[in-house]
Scaffold this active site. Structure first.
Site, short mmCIF file in Angstrom:
data_model
loop_
_atom_site.label_atom_id
_atom_site.label_comp_id
_atom_site.label_asym_id
_atom_site.label_seq_id
_atom_site.Cartn_x
_atom_site.Cartn_y
_atom_site.Cartn_z
N LYS A 141 2.78 0.09 16.37
CA LYS A 141 3.96 0.13 15.52
C LYS A 141 4.05 1.43 14.73
O LYS A 141 5.11 2.01 14.58
CB LYS A 141 3.90 -1.06 14.54
CG LYS A 141 5.07 -1.13 13.59
CD LYS A 141 4.97 -2.34 12.69
CE LYS A 141 6.10 -2.39 11.69
NZ LYS A 141 5.98 -3.48 10.74
N GLN A 142 2.92 1.85 14.17
CA GLN A 142 2.97 2.98 13.24
C GLN A 142 1.64 3.72 13.26
O GLN A 142 0.64 3.20 13.77
CB GLN A 142 3.26 2.47 11.83
CG GLN A 142 2.19 1.58 11.23
CD GLN A 142 2.73 0.69 10.13
OE1 GLN A 142 3.21 -0.40 10.39
NE2 GLN A 142 2.63 1.14 8.89
N GLU A 171 0.70 -3.00 12.63
CA GLU A 171 0.77 -4.46 12.45
C GLU A 171 1.03 -5.23 13.74
O GLU A 171 1.00 -6.46 13.74
CB GLU A 171 1.89 -4.79 11.44
CG GLU A 171 1.55 -4.32 10.04
CD GLU A 171 2.67 -4.57 9.04
OE1 GLU A 171 3.84 -4.53 9.44
OE2 GLU A 171 2.36 -4.77 7.85
N TRP A 188 0.84 -1.22 0.00
CA TRP A 188 0.00 0.00 0.00
C TRP A 188 0.86 1.26 0.00
O TRP A 188 0.40 2.36 -0.25
CB TRP A 188 -0.97 0.00 1.19
CG TRP A 188 -0.33 0.17 2.56
CD1 TRP A 188 0.77 -0.50 3.02
CD2 TRP A 188 -0.73 1.05 3.61
NE1 TRP A 188 1.07 -0.10 4.31
CE2 TRP A 188 0.17 0.85 4.70
CE3 TRP A 188 -1.74 1.98 3.78
CZ2 TRP A 188 0.07 1.55 5.91
CZ3 TRP A 188 -1.85 2.67 4.98
CH2 TRP A 188 -0.94 2.46 6.03
N ASP A 189 2.16 1.07 0.26
CA ASP A 189 3.12 2.18 0.28
C ASP A 189 2.99 3.05 -0.97
O ASP A 189 3.10 4.28 -0.91
CB ASP A 189 4.56 1.64 0.32
CG ASP A 189 4.84 0.74 1.51
OD1 ASP A 189 3.92 0.04 1.95
OD2 ASP A 189 6.00 0.71 1.98
O1 IFM Z 1 3.59 -1.51 4.03
C1 IFM Z 1 4.48 -1.50 5.10
C2 IFM Z 1 3.72 -1.81 6.35
O2 IFM Z 1 2.75 -0.83 6.61
C3 IFM Z 1 4.67 -1.90 7.53
N1 IFM Z 1 5.66 -2.92 7.28
C4 IFM Z 1 6.45 -2.66 6.09
C5 IFM Z 1 5.57 -2.52 4.86
C6 IFM Z 1 6.41 -2.17 3.63
O3 IFM Z 1 6.97 -0.90 3.75
#
Ligand code: IFM
Length: 726
Positions: A578-579, A468, A326-327
């Site tokens: 995580k994010q 995640e 999705w990046d």
């Molecule tokens: O798409 C990301 C994900 O959100 C977090 N882990 C790494 C992936 C690739 O950058």
């Protein structure tokens, strides 16, 4: 004013891997890691190819690295001078990121004097199949010089070897390697031809695992012996006869000569920078960081194709299986929409062309519609393994649910397509298959809607959101809102079909679809800010997880490389994420929330975010700008812009190596400057701005494309002057 030059002036073996990323050059077709010509596979050399993959046995499927025709080293008076063996007296690595030029200089002190080696190389922006290198050797005493140069077929692979055989051949003065891949029997052909500025005493070709010329010279002190290497790469995915194509092309470019090719290459880069350079008066560090980030995005943009996307680690190697996440749509797309909409179209066309893969994936899980690959390779094949992390304690693969449960991926594609049409006014993408992607993604989410007994509210259960570390949660705010966006977009598309009276190929009953998506979009549950706190729960039950500071949580680690998420991860039963997750949703749907709600959520979630993904920082930066806090945004902007310069960033997920470049982070840094600090938004056919610049920024200048017109934006004192220039 920036110098457009990144340099590293001391030699450190431990930095070979990080420097491979930092000094990467590329042209969208291939990426060349910033390693020295004498390096071999142990030093992570890679000429990484885009869009061509291979699998050996049950190991992870990954992109190919081409045989390395840059391979070159020297021997002087019987002694080899090649790193990483030995110590150079000086060593400089440099990247001229204005023109994608890799440079290096090493000098060695010998018993009799000094020997210097200089390198300059580039991946042509004019013809994506061409790589050029100038290799120069000078000594300050006479001696016997041998230069070895040719093709190294022993390539670096993470899950290889991917070539069942490599056939070497010579056609007149062209060296050729013809490699056969394991899984699909694809061919990767590399041709090399050289030119030099001296009379060689002797030249002969040696062949073992490499095909190498040995050029012997009676070297005179002070004279610079220069070799120009002309290299071409073709695969059987590019054309029927890759050998013929690569040999013909290598002869043509040899005729043209290095300097002419370099000049054309630079002209092409100037054109590219003309619409994309960002000028920040008052902050050189930011100006360097942002243009270096943009450089990376340019180096991996698939300009040579009409349907191809960008892997999460760009073209820096095989990390993350060279797959598309999705990046691309959520973090990189804005940059291309603003600067080169054609590239944005190519990225989305890849998703349209891989719809079949997404429909197969949905049907594998027993669903209708399109469930896009979490880690997409060619034809939409999902390379994500069921066991994507290795447990550091047992060495055993750990069951992860990224592939099965990160259903938000489909909505990212819809988001990208809708953004493309709104920004460009080019509806062809919809009629050329985009409509079907959107309807099928909506169908997919519709399958998944559940209601509790006695309730009419739709829920999405058992998912993973952007964070995640918390797997298999219910009603992740981001996922639910993006599903609603997908239903809304499907309704827009159905309206377009009806209004324009065109007939989709499929036998859709538009009325039926309309009524079900209407119902779904109205009744899907979107977690709301809590009355007292204004905090939006990331998912059901998030509020009752353990609240612990990140540093205290870290003390629970038994191993540095231990995975924080999954069943037994230290973060899983805590509020540590995580994010950016809720914050990502707030950034996208900020119009639906007050500044107070955004601010409260920012203040709440930021200290609980590990920023374990390079996708995280930019979302905090963007929302900080939306809350009028440019100075809080600034460190997050730098975090997004600098990971590849600083060489930091996470290198491991469990025992899996995840190093490489960070294009999503680069895209995030771009969004922060243009949409955050610059405050650019697009409304009713007009480019508008609500600037919010960090302290010390005297002015900010850039160009953006909107509805097929180009605009110059100049911002000073938080006032924007926006003029149409084309
Ligand atoms: O798409 C990301 C994900 O959100 C977090 N882990 C790494 C992936 C690739 O950058």
């Amino acid at each position: 004013m920036i110098s457009w030059l990144i340099e590293e002036n001391s030699y450190d073996k431990d930095k070979i891997s990080a420097n491979g990323n930092k000094f990467l050059i590329g042209n969208g077709y291939l990426g060349i890691r910033g390693t020295l010509p004498e390096y071999e596979k142990d030093q992570f050399v890679a000429i990484n190819l885009s869009g061509i993959y291979d699998q050996v046995g049950n190991a992870w499927r990954e992109p190919l690295n081409a045989p390395n025709a840059l391979f070159t080293y020297v021997e002087f008076d019987g002694q080899e001078y090649r790193l990483p063996n030995g110590e150079p007296s000086t060593n400089t690595l440099a990247l001229d990121y204005r023109y994608g030029l890799f440079k290096s200089k090493s000098s060695f002190g010998t018993d009799k004097g000094r020997l210097s080696i200089e390198v300059e190389r580039f991946a042509s922006m004019v013809n994506e199949h061409c790589i050029l290198m100038k290799y120069s050797v000078t000594s300050d005493y006479d001696g016997e010089l041998n230069i070895y140069t040719g093709i190294d077929g022993e390539v670096w692979d993470i899950n290889g070897p991917h070539y069942d055989e490599i056939r070497y051949s010579i056609q007149e003065d062209v060296l050729i390697s013809n490699a056969l891949t394991h899984e699909n029997k694809d061919r990767v052909c590399v041709s090399e031809k050289i030119k030099y500025n001296f009379e060689a005493k002797k030249e002969k070709v040696e062949k073992d695992n490499k095909l190498v010329r040995k050029i012997s010279i009676d070297a005179k002190k002070g004279f610079t012996y220069e070799i120009y290497k002309f290299i071409t790469v073709y695969t059987s995915k590019d054309c029927k006869n890759p050998i013929e194509e690569s040999v013909t092309l290598v002869r043509n470019i040899w005729d043209k000569g290095y300097f002419k090719l370099l000049e054309e290459h630079k002209r092409e880069w100037d054109k590219i920078w003309d619409t994309s350079e960002i000028i920040i008066d008052g902050d050189d560090k930011a100006e360097e960081g942002i243009n270096y980030s943009i450089y990376h995005l340019h180096s991996i943009a698939p300009r040579h194709s009409k349907s191809l996307s960008i892997p999460a680690r760009g073209l820096s190697g095989q990390t993350y299986k060279g797959a598309i996440f999705w990046d691309t749509e959520m973090f990189m797309l804005d940059f291309f929409l603003n600067t080169e909409p054609d590239v944005a179209k190519t990225l989305l066309k890849y998703r349209i062309d891989t719809l079949e893969g997404a429909m197969k994936k949905a049907s594998f899980y027993g669903y209708k519609g399109a469930f896009y690959a979490w880690e997409s390779q060619e034809n939409g094949y999902d390379a994500c393994s069921d066991y994507n992390v290795t447990d550091v304690f047992t060495g055993r693969p750990m069951r992860t649910y990224f592939k099965d449960k990160q259903i938000h991926i489909s909505s990212a594609i819809v988001y990208g397509i809708m953004k493309y049409i709104n920004r460009t006014g080019d509806y062809d993408l919809i009629t050329e298959g985009g409509y079907k992607v959107i309807i099928e993604c909506a169908n997919f989410y519709h399958n998944l809607l559940l209601t509790k007994v006695g309730s009419e509210v739709y829920e999405l259960r058992d998912v993973i959101g952007p964070d995640e570390y918390h797997e298999r949660v219910n009603n992740n705010a981001y996922t639910n809102r993006m599903a609603k966006f997908t239903f809304e977009s499907a309704l827009d598309v159905i309206k377009m079909i009806k209004e324009n009276k065109w007939k989709p190929e499929e036998e859709y009953s538009l009325e039926e679809l309309e009524s079900k998506f209407e119902d779904a979009s109205c009744k899907i549950y979107i977690p709301k800010p809590e009355d007292k706190t204004s905090i939006i729960p990331q998912f059901d039950g998030y509020e009752s997880l353990e609240d612990i500071e990140i540093n205290r949580l870290k003390e629970r680690l038994l191993n540095d490389k231990e995975y924080w998420g999954g069943a037994y991860g230290i973060a899983s039963d805590t509020k540590v994420i995580k994010q950016a997750d809720v914050i990502t949703m707030l950034n996208l749907f900020h119009k639906e929330y007050s500044e107070e709600v955004m601010l409260k959520n920012w203040q709440y979630y930021e200290p609980r975010t590990e920023h374990g993904s390079s996708l995280s920082a930019c979302m905090y930066a963007l929302v900080a700008c939306k809350c009028g806090m440019p100075d809080r945004a600034y460190p997050f902007f730098l975090k997004s812009a600098l990971p590849d310069i600083l060489g930091g960033g996470k290198q491991w997920a469990g025992l899996i190596y995840i190093g490489g470049t960070h294009p999503a982070s680069s895209g995030g840094a771009y969004m922060t400057v243009v949409e955050g600090f610059g405050g650019i938004y697009f409304e009713d056919g007009v480019v508008k701005a609500r600037p919010c610049m960090p302290e010390g920024w005297k002015s900010l200048k850039f160009k953006v494309s909107y509805l097929n017109k180009l605009y110059q934006v100049n911002i000073e004192n938080n006032k924007a002057d926006i003029k149409q220039i084309q």
